[in-house]
Write an enzyme that holds these catalytic residues in place. Structure first.
Site, PDB file in Angstrom:
ATOM      1  N   HIS A  95     -10.592  -2.036  11.566  1.00 65.06           N
ATOM      2  CA  HIS A  95      -9.513  -2.905  11.081  1.00 65.06           C
ATOM      3  C   HIS A  95      -9.297  -4.008  12.120  1.00 65.06           C
ATOM      4  CE1 HIS A  95      -5.061  -3.103   9.557  1.00 65.06           C
ATOM      5  NE2 HIS A  95      -5.823  -3.939   8.880  1.00 65.06           N
ATOM      6  N   ARG A 115       0.840  -1.191   0.000  1.00 65.64           N
ATOM      7  CA  ARG A 115       0.000   0.000   0.000  1.00 65.64           C
ATOM      8  C   ARG A 115       0.877   1.243   0.000  1.00 65.64           C
ATOM      9  NH1 ARG A 115      -1.702   0.739   4.395  1.00 65.64           N
ATOM     10  NH2 ARG A 115      -1.173  -1.131   5.571  1.00 65.64           N
ATOM     11  N   LYS A 131      -9.674  -2.152   1.628  1.00 63.02           N
ATOM     12  CA  LYS A 131      -9.333  -1.005   2.475  1.00 63.02           C
ATOM     13  C   LYS A 131     -10.117   0.245   2.073  1.00 63.02           C
ATOM     14  CE  LYS A 131      -6.222  -3.447   4.560  1.00 63.02           C
ATOM     15  NZ  LYS A 131      -6.497  -3.938   5.908  1.00 63.02           N
ATOM     16  N   TYR A 157      -1.438  -3.514  -6.887  1.00 57.63           N
ATOM     17  CA  TYR A 157      -1.273  -4.178  -5.589  1.00 57.63           C
ATOM     18  C   TYR A 157      -2.594  -4.195  -4.812  1.00 57.63           C
ATOM     19  CZ  TYR A 157      -0.353  -5.180  -0.815  1.00 57.63           C
ATOM     20  OH  TYR A 157      -0.442  -5.747   0.422  1.00 57.63           O
ATOM     21  N   ARG A 207       1.745 -12.230  -0.763  1.00 56.99           N
ATOM     22  CA  ARG A 207       0.406 -12.500  -0.237  1.00 56.99           C
ATOM     23  C   ARG A 207      -0.208 -13.766  -0.814  1.00 56.99           C
ATOM     24  NH1 ARG A 207      -1.937  -8.496   3.392  1.00 56.99           N
ATOM     25  NH2 ARG A 207      -0.335  -6.922   3.518  1.00 56.99           N
ATOM     26  N   SER A 246      -1.407  -3.647  10.373  1.00 59.25           N
ATOM     27  CA  SER A 246      -1.112  -4.586   9.287  1.00 59.25           C
ATOM     28  C   SER A 246       0.120  -5.429   9.616  1.00 59.25           C
ATOM     29  CB  SER A 246      -0.837  -3.808   8.001  1.00 59.25           C
ATOM     30  OG  SER A 246      -1.883  -2.902   7.778  1.00 59.25           O
ATOM     31  N   ALA A 247       0.035  -6.708   9.245  1.00 56.40           N
ATOM     32  CA  ALA A 247       1.156  -7.650   9.403  1.00 56.40           C
ATOM     33  C   ALA A 247       1.604  -7.782  10.866  1.00 56.40           C
ATOM     34  CB  ALA A 247       2.327  -7.262   8.495  1.00 56.40           C
ATOM     35  N   CYS A 248       0.642  -7.723  11.800  1.00 55.15           N
ATOM     36  CA  CYS A 248       0.948  -7.937  13.226  1.00 55.15           C
ATOM     37  C   CYS A 248       0.248  -9.184  13.745  1.00 55.15           C
ATOM     38  CB  CYS A 248       0.531  -6.727  14.057  1.00 55.15           C
ATOM     39  SG  CYS A 248       1.633  -5.325  13.846  1.00 55.15           S
ATOM     40  N   GLY A 249      -0.169 -10.076  12.851  1.00 59.21           N
ATOM     41  CA  GLY A 249      -0.665 -11.381  13.304  1.00 59.21           C
ATOM     42  C   GLY A 249      -2.174 -11.504  13.420  1.00 59.21           C
TER      43      GLY A 249
HETATM   44  C1  OXD Z   1      -3.151  -4.529   5.329  1.00 56.35           C
HETATM   45  C2  OXD Z   1      -3.823  -5.685   4.713  1.00 56.35           C
HETATM   46  O1  OXD Z   1      -2.217  -3.973   4.739  1.00 56.35           O
HETATM   47  O2  OXD Z   1      -4.734  -6.232   5.350  1.00 56.35           O
HETATM   48  O3  OXD Z   1      -3.564  -4.131   6.432  1.00 56.35           O
HETATM   49  O4  OXD Z   1      -3.488  -6.060   3.578  1.00 56.35           O
HETATM   50 MN    MN Z   2      -5.269  -5.180   7.144  1.00 61.27          MN
END
Ligand code: OXD
Ligand code: MN
Length: 593
Positions: A237, A80, A217, A208, A374, A259-262
């Site tokens: 989110h 993003r 989003k 992307y 992804r 994002s990307a925190c599990g």
């Molecule tokens: C993000 C996603 O970037 O969910 O938060 O892809």
């Molecule tokens: Mn996300």
């Protein structure tokens, strides 16, 4: 322009506003043909074949990964782009200091110039979709126009896409308009513009996911958060997960992590062996729409129907459910390949031979898989898919959990004192940045409610809305904060994470049931160590101490960081939030914790 309408004429009468808009866009973008997506399996397979024919999708090993494909994006287009993402409201203050802003007429002029003629020689796909179960009163319709068949395939996996969605739009009489073109992929001509007052989105120059799958989003968070404020709900989110104990009682939690925190891992958690009889049910892994119910509780639906998950790190040990989910019928983006054409990323066994850019793998070029590579896959393939994931009314929430990636400061878990304090905990959320967005990785930044990149309006108004929502709920969810990422002085994670996180969720649920007491500290309620199940974890007592340590000096600094951040919002900041912060500061100054 040669225009081929597939079944559109029959649908004209259903949604004239859609066809009028499509006509207008076609006049601007000059596509060679127009194709209305019906959302069928047949259509999906035909488009896949077409892309394989053009080498834009590579079929993977059919024996090990049936129905799976690899897509490689332009190397400059892998995440993003927050610096190119705008919220274009008439009044700049409505977008707030948390968003990039351009006046709508200037944004439209700029975007019209970029879109003019941009689809010449290409197909314009009309993608009707529904965010949320088709028969849910909380669902909302949208139509994405795109010139990317890859986007169409992803939208089919991620949303309820096709004829049923178009029928729902005709019924509702309103929809979100999303216009997307990959353009020439030049980052100089890449913009993602949102016009919340017009319920419309325009995105050009990127293929992307987060920039191009406009249902996700752009619609389900930025535009929906704006709609939600005017209609009395919240677009967040958050993952949504159901935790079932051996007695068959299920509690639902919605968790907001950046994002990307599990989020995907927690939503699909596999209970550890020491938890026989416990089950975890996934409702959603990224977005939650929250509505007050007649019974005074807060109900959550997942507007999506698929997962667009981060591949690196996903394996049998970290997320067995995701691993099983993506073994078939999955689109991989920017992963590496093994010698026998299986998808590969860091964290998997085996060896990469071709990297994400299609080059022979050479470690000196960096990771084999792009760090933000992804998988896109339909949610129903998930072995832990909740029976209530498609329930029109959603699931009732026992708890809301905020969390971030913090090496130090925040303990493994604590509970807010009440809803207003919980709003402060969420508004003060900060986390280390990840590869999900372009920019430096690992820097702590303020990410209120994990919505910094996604709130479609001024955070000050958003926090007021949160406060009002809580006051209107007779039985609001309890609010918590977790940090799975705390490290010791040598940089080692103190908590094992993954399946063991269920131990923390169990404490959260016990607190929601008011089964156990907690320590009242300056920052909120912390577990009595005897109430948190750490049996069999092989954690030294020093690790437990560190996981729950609250350092008043660090918290004073944190609160001054939050104060400075809040002051950016000036007079719009809700007075009650200011008072709540002042109380928190007074508590930390007067306590030894
Ligand atoms: C993000 C996603 O970037 O969910 O938060 O892809
Ligand atoms: Mn996300």
């Amino acid at each position: 322009m040669a225009t081929t309408f597939k079944y559109a004429p029959a649908l004209d009468s259903l949604s004239p506003s859609v066809t009028a808009w499509v006509d207008g866009v076609a006049r601007l973008t000059r596509p060679e043909r127009i194709y209305w997506c019906d959302g069928t399996e047949l259509e999906f397979q035909r488009l896949e074949k077409e892309l394989v024919g053009k080498n834009e999708l590579l079929p993977l090993n059919e024996a090990t990964n049936p129905g799976c494909f690899l897509s490689r994006s332009d190397p400059s287009d892998v995440a993003r782009v927050e610096h190119l993402t705008y919220v274009c409201t008439q009044n700049q203050d409505d977008a707030g200091p948390n968003n990039h802003w351009i006046a709508p007429d200037i944004a439209h002029a700029r975007m019209d110039a970029l879109f003019r003629g941009c689809m010449q020689g290409r197909t314009l796909y009309v993608v009707p979709y529904c965010m949320g179960p088709i028969d849910s009163p909380f669902a909302r319709g949208g139509v994405e126009i795109t010139d990317s068949a890859y986007v169409v395939l992803n939208m089919k996996l991620m949303t309820r896409m096709g004829r049923a969605a178009l029928e729902r739009i005709a019924q509702d009489g309103t929809f979100v308009k999303g216009l997307h073109s990959t353009g020439d992929l030049n980052p100089e001509r890449r913009f993602i513009m949102h016009f919340p007052e017009e319920l419309s989105i325009q995105s050009i120059g990127s293929g992307y996911g987060g920039n191009a799958l406009l249902g996700k989003k752009c619609h389900a968070l930025r535009i929906a958060s704006w709609q939600a404020r005017t209609e009395g709900w919240l677009a967040e989110h958050m993952l949504i997960v159901g935790i079932e104990n051996p007695q068959g009682e299920i509690h639902y939690l919605a968790c907001a992590f950046p994002s990307a925190c599990g989020k995907t891992n927690l939503a699909m958690l596999i209970p550890p062996e020491s938890y026989p009889g416990w089950k975890v049910w996934t409702v959603g892994d990224d977005i939650a729409w929250l509505h007050p119910g007649q019974d005074g509780r807060l109900y959550a639906i997942n507007p999506e129907s698929g997962y667009f998950g981060v591949a690196p790190g996903t394996n049998l040990k970290t997320n067995r459910n995701a691993y099983e989910t993506i073994r078939r019928d999955t689109i991989f983006t920017n992963v590496a390949l093994t010698a026998d054409n299986q998808p590969w990323w860091e964290g998997l066994p085996g060896k990469p031979v071709i990297d994400w850019q299609g080059r022979p793998y050479d470690p000196s070029n960096g990771p084999a898989a792009q760090p933000n590579s992804r998988f896109t896959v339909g949610a129903h393939q998930n072995p832990s898919y909740s029976k209530l994931a498609d329930a029109p009314g959603g699931v009732p929430l026992s708890a809301i959990v905020f969390g971030g990636r913090r090496r130090s400061l925040t303990p493994l878990v604590y509970q807010a004192r009440n809803w207003l304090h919980g709003v402060l905990v969420g508004a003060g959320l900060a986390s280390e940045t990840t590869a999900a967005a372009t920019g430096t990785v690992g820097v702590v930044r303020r990410d209120p409610m994990a919505m910094k990149p996604f709130a479609g309006y001024n955070f000050a108004d958003y926090w007021s809305h949160w406060i009002n929502m809580g006051s209107a709920l007779k039985n609001p969810p309890q609010i918590f904060h977790v940090n799975w990422f705390r490290q010791d002085t040598s940089g080692k994670f103190l908590w094992p994470g993954f399946g063991e996180n269920l131990r923390v969720l169990r404490w959260i649920i016990d607190r929601c049931k008011r089964n156990i007491r907690a320590k009242d500290t300056a920052i909120g309620h912390l577990p009595e160590i005897s109430d948190l199940d750490i049996g069999g974890l092989d954690l030294p007592s020093s690790a437990i101490e560190e996981l729950f340590a609250v350092d008043p000096e660090l918290w004073k600094l944190e609160y001054s960081g939050i104060s400075a951040y809040f002051s950016e919002f000036g007079a719009r900041l809700p007075q009650s939030l200011k008072t709540e912060l002042a109380d928190a500061i007074a508590r930390i100054h007067s306590s030894q914790v």
